[in-house]
Design an enzyme around this catalytic site. Structure first.
Site, mmCIF file in Angstrom:
data_model
loop_
_atom_site.group_PDB
_atom_site.id
_atom_site.type_symbol
_atom_site.label_atom_id
_atom_site.label_comp_id
_atom_site.label_asym_id
_atom_site.label_seq_id
_atom_site.Cartn_x
_atom_site.Cartn_y
_atom_site.Cartn_z
ATOM 1 N N ASN A 130 -10.320 -2.940 -6.771
ATOM 2 C CA ASN A 130 -9.430 -2.074 -7.563
ATOM 3 C C ASN A 130 -9.887 -1.917 -9.012
ATOM 4 O O ASN A 130 -9.446 -0.994 -9.706
ATOM 5 C CB ASN A 130 -7.989 -2.607 -7.550
ATOM 6 N N ASP B 87 0.837 -1.201 0.000
ATOM 7 C CA ASP B 87 0.000 0.000 0.000
ATOM 8 C C ASP B 87 0.870 1.249 0.000
ATOM 9 O O ASP B 87 1.961 1.244 0.557
ATOM 10 C CB ASP B 87 -0.911 -0.029 1.245
HETATM 11 C C1 FPP Z 1 -1.340 0.095 -3.450
HETATM 12 O O1 FPP Z 1 -0.993 1.449 -3.533
HETATM 13 C C2 FPP Z 1 -0.762 -0.717 -4.520
HETATM 14 C C3 FPP Z 1 -1.467 -1.335 -5.516
HETATM 15 C C4 FPP Z 1 -2.928 -1.278 -5.631
HETATM 16 C C5 FPP Z 1 -0.789 -2.089 -6.581
HETATM 17 C C6 FPP Z 1 0.403 -2.924 -6.231
HETATM 18 C C7 FPP Z 1 1.025 -3.342 -7.489
HETATM 19 C C8 FPP Z 1 2.324 -3.302 -7.794
HETATM 20 C C9 FPP Z 1 3.409 -2.912 -6.873
HETATM 21 C C10 FPP Z 1 2.707 -3.602 -9.203
HETATM 22 C C11 FPP Z 1 3.110 -4.923 -9.658
HETATM 23 C C12 FPP Z 1 2.993 -6.127 -8.814
HETATM 24 C C13 FPP Z 1 3.623 -7.298 -9.074
HETATM 25 C C14 FPP Z 1 3.340 -8.477 -8.218
HETATM 26 C C15 FPP Z 1 4.606 -7.447 -10.164
HETATM 27 P P1 FPP Z 1 -2.170 2.504 -3.712
HETATM 28 O O2 FPP Z 1 -2.323 2.770 -5.163
HETATM 29 O O3 FPP Z 1 -3.399 2.033 -3.025
HETATM 30 O O4 FPP Z 1 -1.538 3.746 -2.989
HETATM 31 P P2 FPP Z 1 -2.295 4.896 -2.161
HETATM 32 O O5 FPP Z 1 -3.003 4.212 -1.031
HETATM 33 O O6 FPP Z 1 -1.163 5.749 -1.719
HETATM 34 O O7 FPP Z 1 -3.221 5.559 -3.118
#
Ligand code: FPP
Length: 238
Positions: A64, A16
């Protein structure tokens, strides 16, 4: 790492804070996701190195899908690219990849790539299994398990009445994978967010302030030190 650190068999991470990390740099959210891929690699390498058997990552939830289309497309593209780029590294390090979730919602090309990498890395004696939860939610998992079980036991009410929680667990997408010993969530949030609701019944929960793109080897090992200090009693008295 301290010599008395307990190495969990299954470490799970709710990644996150990518968007906030990018925001702090004055960049688009997708920049944070791209940087987050480096943290995925760092954690996978470190986990395999220290003897973790299962590392699971919550990469994309069913919820998501509601994000702006451009962000969803970028995440799917990153997933596709990471799969093809990382396959040789997975094989070199004897890491088996499993992708779990409601995969029927993914595009055909991504589904094909997932099947390819899963088959190629399906080693008989892997050093570690890397599990990526994609289009996953805990409620979806429990519901699909309940439906399948009800269908299997349709003509056998006595069998259904005798079923145990272990029997039910076999219908979840995590069948054969031990429950997580610890769930780490980055960016300071303290929610389970519809993740493995059934499987985390007795997992230790660790929330760290670090945003996912900054969560590398040192932060990962520090979280495991914290896990080592926990006293797991499973509802019993020791
Ligand atoms: C949360 O941050 C993260 C995600 C929803 C995506 C995680 C995905 C990756 C790191 C990319 C690739 C993964 C693999 C396994 C290769 P957020 O967008 O919710 O951040 P925020 O809470 O600050 O808005």
């Amino acid at each position: 790492m301290e010599s008395n650190t307990k190495i969990p068999e299954h470490v799970s991470i709710i990644m996150d804070g990518n968007g906030r990390w990018a925001g702090k740099m004055g960049k688009e959210r997708v920049f944070g996701h791209a940087e987050g891929v480096h943290s995925v690699r760092a954690c996978a390498e470190t986990a395999a190195e220290i003897g973790v058997k299962y590392l699971s990552l919550f990469a994309f939830s069913e919820e998501n899908w509601e994000r702006p289309q451009e962000e969803v497309e970028t995440l799917m593209r990153l997933m596709m690219k990471s799969l093809s780029v990382e396959l040789p590294t997975l094989l070199e390090n004897r890491i088996r990849l499993r992708v779990l979730g409601n995969l029927s919602r993914l595009g055909d090309n991504l589904k094909k790539e997932i099947r390819k990498v899963e088959a190629a890395s399906d080693l008989p004696d892997p050093r570690m299994t890397l599990i990526v939860f994609l289009s996953y939610s805990g409620k979806w998992d429990i519901l699909q398990a309940a439906k399948q079980m009800a269908s299997d036991f349709a003509g056998d009410p006595a069998g259904l009445a005798a079923a145990t929680s272990d029997d039910f667990g076999k219908y979840l997408v995590t069948n054969g994978i031990p429950d997580p010993d610890v769930v780490i969530r980055t960016s300071g949030e303290m929610r389970i967010s519809n993740y493995m609701l059934w499987q985390t019944a007795y997992s230790e929960f660790i929330s760290v302030e670090t945003l996912w793109p900054d969560f590398r080897k040192e932060a990962f090992l520090a979280a495991l030190e914290e896990y080592s200090r926990r006293d797991r009693r499973y509802g019993k008295v020791k």
